[in-house]
Design an enzyme around this catalytic site. Structure first.
Site, mmCIF file in Angstrom:
data_model
loop_
_atom_site.group_PDB
_atom_site.id
_atom_site.type_symbol
_atom_site.label_atom_id
_atom_site.label_comp_id
_atom_site.label_asym_id
_atom_site.label_seq_id
_atom_site.Cartn_x
_atom_site.Cartn_y
_atom_site.Cartn_z
ATOM 1 N N LYS A 203 -7.961 9.007 13.465
ATOM 2 C CA LYS A 203 -7.015 8.634 12.609
ATOM 3 C C LYS A 203 -6.340 7.818 13.796
ATOM 4 O O LYS A 203 -5.506 8.968 14.476
ATOM 5 C CB LYS A 203 -6.453 9.479 11.898
ATOM 6 C CG LYS A 203 -5.468 8.951 10.915
ATOM 7 C CD LYS A 203 -4.777 9.851 9.971
ATOM 8 C CE LYS A 203 -3.989 9.336 8.882
ATOM 9 N NZ LYS A 203 -2.570 8.989 9.033
ATOM 10 N N ARG B 222 -1.562 -0.798 9.366
ATOM 11 C CA ARG B 222 -2.898 -1.276 8.796
ATOM 12 C C ARG B 222 -2.798 -2.602 8.936
ATOM 13 O O ARG B 222 -1.730 -3.404 8.690
ATOM 14 C CB ARG B 222 -2.712 -0.801 7.383
ATOM 15 C CG ARG B 222 -4.394 -0.849 6.837
ATOM 16 C CD ARG B 222 -5.135 0.185 6.993
ATOM 17 N NE ARG B 222 -6.350 -0.039 6.347
ATOM 18 C CZ ARG B 222 -6.704 0.886 5.106
ATOM 19 N NH1 ARG B 222 -5.866 1.821 4.786
ATOM 20 N NH2 ARG B 222 -7.704 0.575 4.522
ATOM 21 N N GLU C 55 -6.553 -0.912 11.991
ATOM 22 C CA GLU C 55 -5.244 -0.330 12.261
ATOM 23 C C GLU C 55 -4.912 -1.127 13.657
ATOM 24 O O GLU C 55 -5.771 -1.114 14.499
ATOM 25 C CB GLU C 55 -5.299 1.021 12.614
ATOM 26 C CG GLU C 55 -4.215 1.751 12.519
ATOM 27 C CD GLU C 55 -3.760 2.264 11.106
ATOM 28 O OE1 GLU C 55 -4.237 1.932 10.104
ATOM 29 O OE2 GLU C 55 -2.690 3.082 11.386
ATOM 30 N N PHE D 274 -12.163 -0.460 11.430
ATOM 31 C CA PHE D 274 -13.105 0.471 11.133
ATOM 32 C C PHE D 274 -13.911 0.226 9.696
ATOM 33 O O PHE D 274 -14.365 0.979 9.316
ATOM 34 C CB PHE D 274 -12.113 2.029 10.805
ATOM 35 C CG PHE D 274 -10.940 1.744 10.083
ATOM 36 C CD1 PHE D 274 -10.841 1.418 8.684
ATOM 37 C CD2 PHE D 274 -9.663 2.148 10.640
ATOM 38 C CE1 PHE D 274 -9.852 1.409 7.990
ATOM 39 C CE2 PHE D 274 -8.352 1.831 10.044
ATOM 40 C CZ PHE D 274 -8.324 1.469 8.690
HETATM 41 P P1 AMP Z 1 -1.259 7.931 5.894
HETATM 42 O O1 AMP Z 1 -0.491 6.661 6.236
HETATM 43 O O2 AMP Z 1 -0.876 8.972 6.405
HETATM 44 O O3 AMP Z 1 -1.328 7.927 4.233
HETATM 45 O O4 AMP Z 1 -2.894 7.884 6.317
HETATM 46 C C1 AMP Z 1 -3.661 6.780 6.012
HETATM 47 C C2 AMP Z 1 -3.595 5.463 6.756
HETATM 48 O O5 AMP Z 1 -4.117 5.890 8.183
HETATM 49 C C3 AMP Z 1 -4.421 4.540 6.453
HETATM 50 O O6 AMP Z 1 -3.805 3.738 5.329
HETATM 51 C C4 AMP Z 1 -4.388 3.632 7.647
HETATM 52 O O7 AMP Z 1 -3.502 2.642 8.063
HETATM 53 C C5 AMP Z 1 -4.544 4.787 8.802
HETATM 54 N N1 AMP Z 1 -5.703 4.948 9.516
HETATM 55 C C6 AMP Z 1 -5.654 5.220 10.872
HETATM 56 N N2 AMP Z 1 -7.101 5.343 11.284
HETATM 57 C C7 AMP Z 1 -7.883 5.118 10.038
HETATM 58 C C8 AMP Z 1 -9.222 5.427 9.892
HETATM 59 N N3 AMP Z 1 -10.099 5.452 10.836
HETATM 60 N N4 AMP Z 1 -9.537 4.877 8.750
HETATM 61 C C9 AMP Z 1 -9.035 4.753 7.623
HETATM 62 N N5 AMP Z 1 -7.493 4.666 7.923
HETATM 63 C C10 AMP Z 1 -7.061 4.986 8.994
#
Ligand code: AMP
Length: 560
Positions: free
Chosen positions: A260, A265, A309, A349
């Protein structure tokens, strides 16, 4: 459609509170919209432009109040309008309370200026409003404030009460008649007799309620199904839920694990020559990120839509905090200077479209293969590593590596899942960090194998009880090779008995242990077992008898 007819129906919809009645109201409105259907489908939810279009009216309250004051006549000032909006709390109610019309001079509409009576308006049509608002949005540069105000004034000047009400709300993005995306989706299905799933799907790929309404009406389900992604037109990003490794392993046959990244994004659209970048809110962020554009131009040969990202990196390539990225995103001017301060890189990704193929319905693993193909050798550095596994320990190791490299953590994805734009589904999980940790006593261990034969590897951890220690599970993950050597040195003096690889150790060392869940277990004497226990560190400040008791474990289990 006359704006007055639109406004009348909007008022009826606003008066309803039940969802079904609201959908019915919107259904009737769409049915009656005629040639203005696309515009009406947007206006009813307070959108002037399609969701994928980052064009903005750029009208603030001050400019809107100025236009209202001018249309209301000589005796009304901007301050009056502002005061009344502050009182009433609704610009629509205030706009509709003035007797507009007939104000000369600034009228943008030569013919027909002057609504005359307060109710009737002046035959303003939805199409006219749309054309005017597009001109307004296009106004740019030094005289743009006056141009915008004049266009708005021209519209108010021709508006009757209800028209003014909804016009004012529309231009300030305060429609608030209880109509959301879902309402319009259901109303399109209802009005044009097409399945709601087909409408939903078409909305996901086009992000344009107007276009979908039109296609549903004129071409039916076949038309809806033929709508696809278009390079250059952003779609909603697929979103993740918080979840655990157990959730993932329970739900799916195997788990696709990925780093992650802690960034922002970005959806990359490349038509073979030109590149456009969009943020999670579908804002165009091409200009602030020239190095990503350059990277994409170098890596991609054909048309593609990629999801990923953008991360900020330090000189040594290690990730920098997310805030650094935001500084770049906000930057409109002086991008070159910002580039010197913060270097950004793209991490890819997912792949939604490649070489003319829409890939949304392909399984994740297939999309990831297409992503690797699209990026080729030149872009390989940006490709996220996707590991498909059923092994909880392997997942824990990937997580430990990701955390060690200063990433935010890991994502768990269903390898079979399709890409659902704009939806927060259960197919992508961001692994929840452990909430509570436990300090537990090491009561046993196992010698490793092969390369690790000289090292103790798997550690039995236990909670103190009245008369002794109750084992809760075995910790084997989250430990680096160096840590294993240190732990072996620490525990060897306490070994009581050895039986093959198994050793009993005297309770002397306390581990801080992370886990996902406490389960009832017949295997362990304590009656409980930790699910996915992970080594977090040695608590050399705690005596074994002061470690977390079985009672506390029971309490935590109850609270789950
Ligand atoms: P959150 O912002 O905490 O809701 O986490 C989801 C976000 O993590 C996604 O919207 C992406 O922007 C980010 N993200 C980072 N790495 C990844 C990944 N490998 N796959 C999908 N989302 C990712």
């Amino acid at each position: 459609m006359e704006l007055a007819a639109f406004a009348e129906r909007a008022r009826e919809i606003e008066a309803e509170s039940a969802d079904t009645a609201i959908v019915e109201g919107v259904t009737d409105l769409l049915d009656a919209a005629g040639a203005d259907l696309p515009v009406v489908a947007r206006y009813v939810q307070g959108r002037v432009f399609p969701a994928h279009d980052s064009t903005k009216l750029d009208i603030g309250p001050a400019l809107c109040y100025e236009a209202i004051a001018k249309a209301a006549g000589r005796n009304v000032t901007v301050d009056d309008v502002e005061d009344r909006v502050a009182d009433v709390g609704d610009v629509g109610a205030v706009a509709s309370s003035y007797d507009f019309g007939g104000q000369q001079g600034l009228a943008a509409f030569g013919a027909g200026a002057g609504a005359g009576d307060g109710d009737g308006g002046d035959g303003l049509t939805v199409a006219e409003v749309d054309a005017e608002l597009r001109d307004l949005a296009a106004a740019d540069g030094s005289g743009s404030h006056d141009t915008k105000r004049d266009i708005l004034f021209g519209l108010f000047n021709r508006a009757g009460d209800d028209e003014a009400r909804y016009l004012a709300r529309l231009v300030l993005s305060e429609m608030r008649i209880g109509v959301g995306d879902g309402t319009v989706r259901d109303a399109i299905a209802e009005a044009f007799d097409v399945p709601v799933e087909a409408v939903e799907r078409a909305l996901q790929v086009t992000n344009d309620h107007g276009e979908v309404a039109l296609v549903a009406r004129d071409e039916g389900i076949d038309g809806l199904e033929s709508l696809g992604l278009e390079v250059g037109r952003p779609v909603g990003a697929m979103l993740a839920q918080a979840g655990t490794v157990s959730d993932a392993l329970d739900e799916w046959e195997s788990v696709a694990v990925e780093t992650k990244f802690d960034g922002a994004r970005v959806q990359v659209h490349h038509d073979g020559e030109e590149t456009a970048l969009f943020s999670r809110n579908m804002e165009d962020v091409t200009d602030p990120l020239p190095e990503v554009v350059a990277f994409v131009a170098d890596a991609l040969d054909g048309p593609a839509i990629l999801d990923g990202e953008v991360v900020a990196v330090a000189d040594d390539g290690s990730p920098l905090p997310f805030q650094e990225i935001l500084r770049r995103f906000r930057r409109k001017h002086d991008v070159a200077k910002a580039r010197e301060d913060v270097t950004v890189e793209f991490r890819a990704f997912d792949c939604l479209h490649a070489d003319g193929d829409d890939l949304l319905d392909e399984p994740l693993t297939e999309r990831h293969d297409r992503l690797a193909d699209a990026l080729g050798d030149a872009g390989a550095g940006a490709l996220s590593a996707l590991t498909v596994t059923e092994d909880a320990e392997e997942i824990a190791d990937i997580e430990a590596e990701a955390l060690d490299a200063d990433h935010e953590g890991i994502m768990l994805k269903n390898p079979e899942s399709a890409y659902t734009p704009g939806r927060r589904g259960k197919q992508w999980l961001k692994r929840k960090p452990d909430v509570e940790t436990l300090d537990l006593v090491v009561t046993g261990a196992e010698w490793g194998e092969g390369r690790r034969a000289e090292l103790l590897g798997t550690f039995e951890v236990a909670a103190p009880t009245d008369g002794g220690f109750a084992p809760l599970g075995k910790v084997a993950t989250g430990i680096t090779d160096e840590e294993l050597a240190g732990l072996t040195d620490l525990l060897e003096p306490h070994v009581l008995r050895e039986d093959g690889a198994d050793v009993d150790v005297e309770p002397a060392v306390v581990f801080e242990v992370g886990y996902e869940e406490i389960q009832a277990s017949p295997t362990y004497g304590a009656g409980y077992a930790l699910r996915f226990p992970r080594f977090l560190g040695v608590r050399d400040d705690i005596d074994p008898t002061d470690a977390d008791s079985l009672e506390r474990v029971e309490r935590l289990a109850d609270q789950q």
